[in-house]
Write an enzyme that holds these catalytic residues in place. Structure first.
Site, short mmCIF file in Angstrom:
data_model
loop_
_atom_site.label_atom_id
_atom_site.label_comp_id
_atom_site.label_asym_id
_atom_site.label_seq_id
_atom_site.Cartn_x
_atom_site.Cartn_y
_atom_site.Cartn_z
N THR A 108 -12.87 -1.90 -1.36
CA THR A 108 -11.68 -2.69 -1.67
C THR A 108 -10.90 -2.07 -2.83
O THR A 108 -9.69 -1.86 -2.75
CB THR A 108 -12.10 -4.14 -2.02
OG1 THR A 108 -12.71 -4.73 -0.88
CG2 THR A 108 -10.90 -4.97 -2.44
N ALA A 109 -11.60 -1.76 -3.91
CA ALA A 109 -10.92 -1.21 -5.08
C ALA A 109 -10.29 0.15 -4.79
O ALA A 109 -9.19 0.45 -5.24
CB ALA A 109 -11.92 -1.10 -6.24
N GLY A 151 -16.58 -3.83 1.69
CA GLY A 151 -17.43 -3.60 0.52
C GLY A 151 -16.61 -3.65 -0.76
O GLY A 151 -15.37 -3.62 -0.74
N CYS A 152 -17.33 -3.73 -1.87
CA CYS A 152 -16.64 -3.86 -3.16
C CYS A 152 -15.93 -2.57 -3.55
O CYS A 152 -14.73 -2.57 -3.84
CB CYS A 152 -17.63 -4.29 -4.23
SG CYS A 152 -19.15 -3.34 -4.29
N TYR A 153 -16.66 -1.45 -3.55
CA TYR A 153 -15.98 -0.18 -3.84
C TYR A 153 -14.82 0.07 -2.87
O TYR A 153 -13.73 0.45 -3.28
CB TYR A 153 -16.97 0.99 -3.75
CG TYR A 153 -17.95 1.12 -4.88
CD1 TYR A 153 -17.53 1.25 -6.20
CD2 TYR A 153 -19.33 1.18 -4.63
CE1 TYR A 153 -18.44 1.42 -7.23
CE2 TYR A 153 -20.24 1.34 -5.66
CZ TYR A 153 -19.80 1.46 -6.97
OH TYR A 153 -20.71 1.65 -7.99
#
Lengths: 344, 344, 344, 344
Positions: A153-154, A149-151
């Site tokens: 990853t960050a 997911g995007c969150y």
């Protein structure tokens, strides 16, 4: 020899971003893109930026066609990929799922957070979590990659060096994350209208967000035991970009955090550690497969603060998927990912 | 053999956009970038999107260094290039000026609109106006190219087929143009702050804008006689993009306007005529060297309406400059301009 | 004595704006607000800006309750009000329709543009078009007011002085109008998502927009004969505001346009003529019932250019509705409309 | 009897907001507004939203004129008010400073953070910190009020109930705050241009921000001893609004946090505690003197999460200044602050 790639569910933002990136990838031939709702429509009629560059039309999903691909990307809602993946794998097709179907290792936890039964829990153990900075070797050999997911990853890239080095208390993790609205997808919903989300800022999902178990699972594996994580996502009035601000209590007051980060990511093409005192901007990664990080220790105190930015649609979705594909097929990891961020 | 390129004045938005595009151009070696104000600063410290891609630092402008280039781009304020251009041309360096110094053919008119004397009016006749869709052959042979303004590019490409075909009254031209704020440059000015220009819309310069004589000069040359033009620019709360809405009175009620546009631009890589009834969006050209056009005739009446969009920093500035450079050096016209627009 | 007001269909942007303005109007008691979809929900749960100020909950539309009101506002989709209006009028209730049901005088034209039969065409002759600057006396005596559309308000107020004075050619009218996205309503539609409409600009409806016949009808009445009008609406990435840029060919080269505008609107509270050379900004009317105008004549030529701004939700909808209500009930015209625009 | 009010330095955003609010305050007569840079200019020429509502022009600051006021607001850069305040107080004029000159109690700390000597440190003890929810009685009797900063207002109101009740560890405070760009003022700076700050998100000042000592001083007073605070401000691409996300470790696992907040603010007009599980939006307070709060305890764990929103220019500046003025002059605390937030 060109890799034959298919995309299932190409009408959302991760779909168009996959198309943009694959159209510029010299080692890939895009052979099919499916959409039940838009079948027959030319892709470039829906996404005019692709005029003259992508000449496909959306087709109805069809097993035989997809089985003729070398790799199939799923850019579908959660719960869709799992229905087709077993047959594709049996047919020798590699799969990269950009949705969440294979991200959690335990089907019970998955079912709790996603509210439906999992149709192929037996594949959860085989699926490789596609964060190359942690799982590069496993990805090279994977048949099935669960694209993060995007969150997650960050957040994971930001906490990773600290947890691996054991310099923070794994019970003290706080991730305050801010996302542009494209993270919510290309869906007709009132809450993400320009007239609602524009010139406005709010948190959401404080009681529980599906990316929380995913991040916790990943960080616990790194820490070698369960971490405690507070995760608060926010909606910010921009289109692309995630900024995660991470907090943790230091257990080693003498650690050289800047050196730690630089060393950890020295060999990584897609993670960029900024100089001391930096504040990465989301626009510095707009459109590119890059995570930029800065590490701070305010007032030289007991709290480490990490600032982590990605483009949610690239390093947080389509770009990372292509990075994974490159690894799975033995291509240079950066193939097709050479663009420079659009600034301003 | 690589073209050695220099940039004078690289701290503005056209500068960073030139850098982004040239860094990805396989036939160009960027050898020098100058800035009086920022000399010594690494380019990528000012523009973090260039980290890892452009390793130059800004240097003081220096005649000898610039004369070692094959081509020099001026991304400077108006009135700067004209002071250096004669010496560069004498040294055999080709010049592309992204400012306005060589856009108008008559020095008196230039001095009236730009409020200063012109230091080398003798070059105005030689300078080629760098709109390849009109002047391609002249550009191939030019030593000095005057790169068009952003509004003039969008407006001229829109009126061009109609004027060439003689189907509109050249005394009836209205150009209602809307620009994102990057068109105003990277300048510390209150009027273009996010808190001022955000969530706001206004016209400006209705009494007279410097692009008016430039557009009028270009369209008059096409029409074979002076045109009458009303030009109203507006500031719209976005970063990149120009949308020009053009109106003219039809003199030939039977003209097939769609066919006319398609035929005129059939061989052009960077002008895209949309199907009938289309409404081009500025985001469909975000970051790319493209003009997209649609032609309408509301209620099948006497008025033609053309919708024309470009990215003001690309087809309206840096991208067009590279297109011109490609022509001047015999490269494929699209070299380095293969990107796909970022959407969303 | 307080006016008892009801609102039918209060979940959209004109609904919440009516609520905001009526909650601050000392002469009005808000007695009922209906919504089929949200019945039972507290108004302030849907619109948190109203917490502590509006304590009503949405109720199912009910004839008896509405008939107990002195005035009922319809903030409903087109085609809804016409079904209830006859009964309300019979019961002695005054009606202000913010939708389009009673804006066009000819039912055939209405049915053509709105794509449905009109259920009470006999009321079209009685309904008063609620633009007070034209129809003030008729509004005072009206039972049924058709509140104008947002574009029609901005465009008509801009052309009005020129047409009344006969100084322009009524066959030469062009209205290039730009609207913030709240004009599209609070609807779940992909095209007005922040990720779609943000940082983007486009025209729409060039072939024909429902406000075109409304504007043409109004201006033709003023001109004393049919006008020819080109109307091109655009979507601009902001929340509130309309900017109309109007063009017309002057027939009287000696007319003092500035004086003409100032004289025409000298007595109007809600139309503000700016000094010569001004460029009104949409934010200067954000949240208020005001139209600000500037009149230009570029290069002292044959074309008049009018710049007209309103807040589409206030002077273009809810504010004008309250202005009409004040007139219908003999209140001061500005009652409840004393706010100052929010800037920045 | 009307209060005669003067404003020193009225050309910034707090200045125009004071003007907007005071122009609608029935108990105040605005008698003078000063600006060195803009003297002679009509206020409404700079801020067109005030046309027809504020007829003053900016004048040169003049001691005699200001001494004729009952109250003077300073909306000046830091370090300006302290030069004039002693004389004004001696002349019997009450002063509300919207800058930082009197916010810190210790001149050494002030001088360290603001980089200049303090010219009247003897007044620091007398100055009352103008947060009515803490200091209401002292404000009533104050001659000199130090109006709080925007971040400090949002952060302190959020932590206040928890610290007063002693249910969190005062050594564990984290404030992750996000501000719209108007918080940076109406200054010509590249970093806050729409083309820079638009569609972008970043942290800033992580190493140290001037609001950090102010918040720490306030919270330490409440806690009865020094607190440890991490404060990370961020710039978000909107115009108005602050969203503070606050984290603290609970020491009392049984505390009913919702009840605690509701009780603490039950009597406060300008602090609104939302129901459980709420996520306040900044737009819900756009233009109004309101703080909206929600309290969460994710996964029923050890961390309290408070969400706090204000409009930085109203409850974070001009509105709070008027609230303080009302208290100092015995007016109803909400006089002139009755507006409803503009949504959308």
């Amino acid at each position: 020899m060109m890799i034959k790639a298919g995309i299932v569910g190409g009408t959302g933002y991760t779909g168009v971003e996959l198309l943009r990136l694959l159209a510029g990838h010299s080692g890939v031939e895009l052979t099919v893109i499916t959409s039940r709702g838009e079948k027959g429509l030319k892709v470039s009629d829906l996404f005019p930026n692709l005029r003259g560059r992508v000449n496909l039309a959306f087709v109805e999903p069809d097993e035989a066609t997809l089985q003729g691909c070398d790799v199939v990307f799923f850019a579908t809602p959660n719960g869709t990929a799992m229905k087709s993946v077993p047959a594709l794998l049996s047919a020798g097709v590699k799969v990269i799922d950009l949705a969440a179907d294979f991200r959690l290792r335990h089907s019970a936890e998955w079912e709790q957070w996603y509210g439906m039964p999992h149709s192929c829990p037996e594949l959860l153990a085989e699926a490789v979590y596609g964060l190359p900075e942690i799982n590069r070797e496993a990805i090279r050999n994977a048949r099935l990659v669960a694209n993060p997911g995007c969150y997650p990853t960050a957040v994971q890239l930001g906490f990773l060096p600290l947890l691996e080095a054991g310099v923070i208390d794994p019970q003290s993790l706080i991730a305050d994350a801010k996302s542009g609205v494209s993270g919510a997808g290309r869906k007709a919903e009132v809450g993400i209208l320009l007239a609602e989300a524009g010139d406005n800022f709010k948190a959401y999902g404080v009681a529980g967000h599906r990316h929380w178990p995913e991040i916790r699972q990943g960080l616990s594996a790194v820490a070698g035991g369960p971490v405690a994580l507070i995760f608060v996502p926010h909606l910010t009035p921009m289109i692309r970009g995630i900024h995660a601000t991470l907090y943790a209590t230091l257990t080693d007051p003498d650690a050289d955090l800047q050196a730690l980060f630089e060393r950890r990511y020295a060999a990584e093409d897609f993670v960029d550690v900024l100089p001391p005192k930096s504040h990465p901007e989301t626009r510095s990664v707009r459109g590119v497969n890059q995570c930029r990080l800065a590490i701070h220790r305010p007032q030289h105190g007991k709290t480490a603060v990490v600032l982590s930015v990605i483009d949610n649609l690239v390093k947080g979705a389509a770009g990372q998927a292509i990075q994974n594909m490159n690894l799975m097929f033995g291509l240079p990891e950066a193939a097709g990912l050479e663009g420079i961020a659009l600034l301003p």
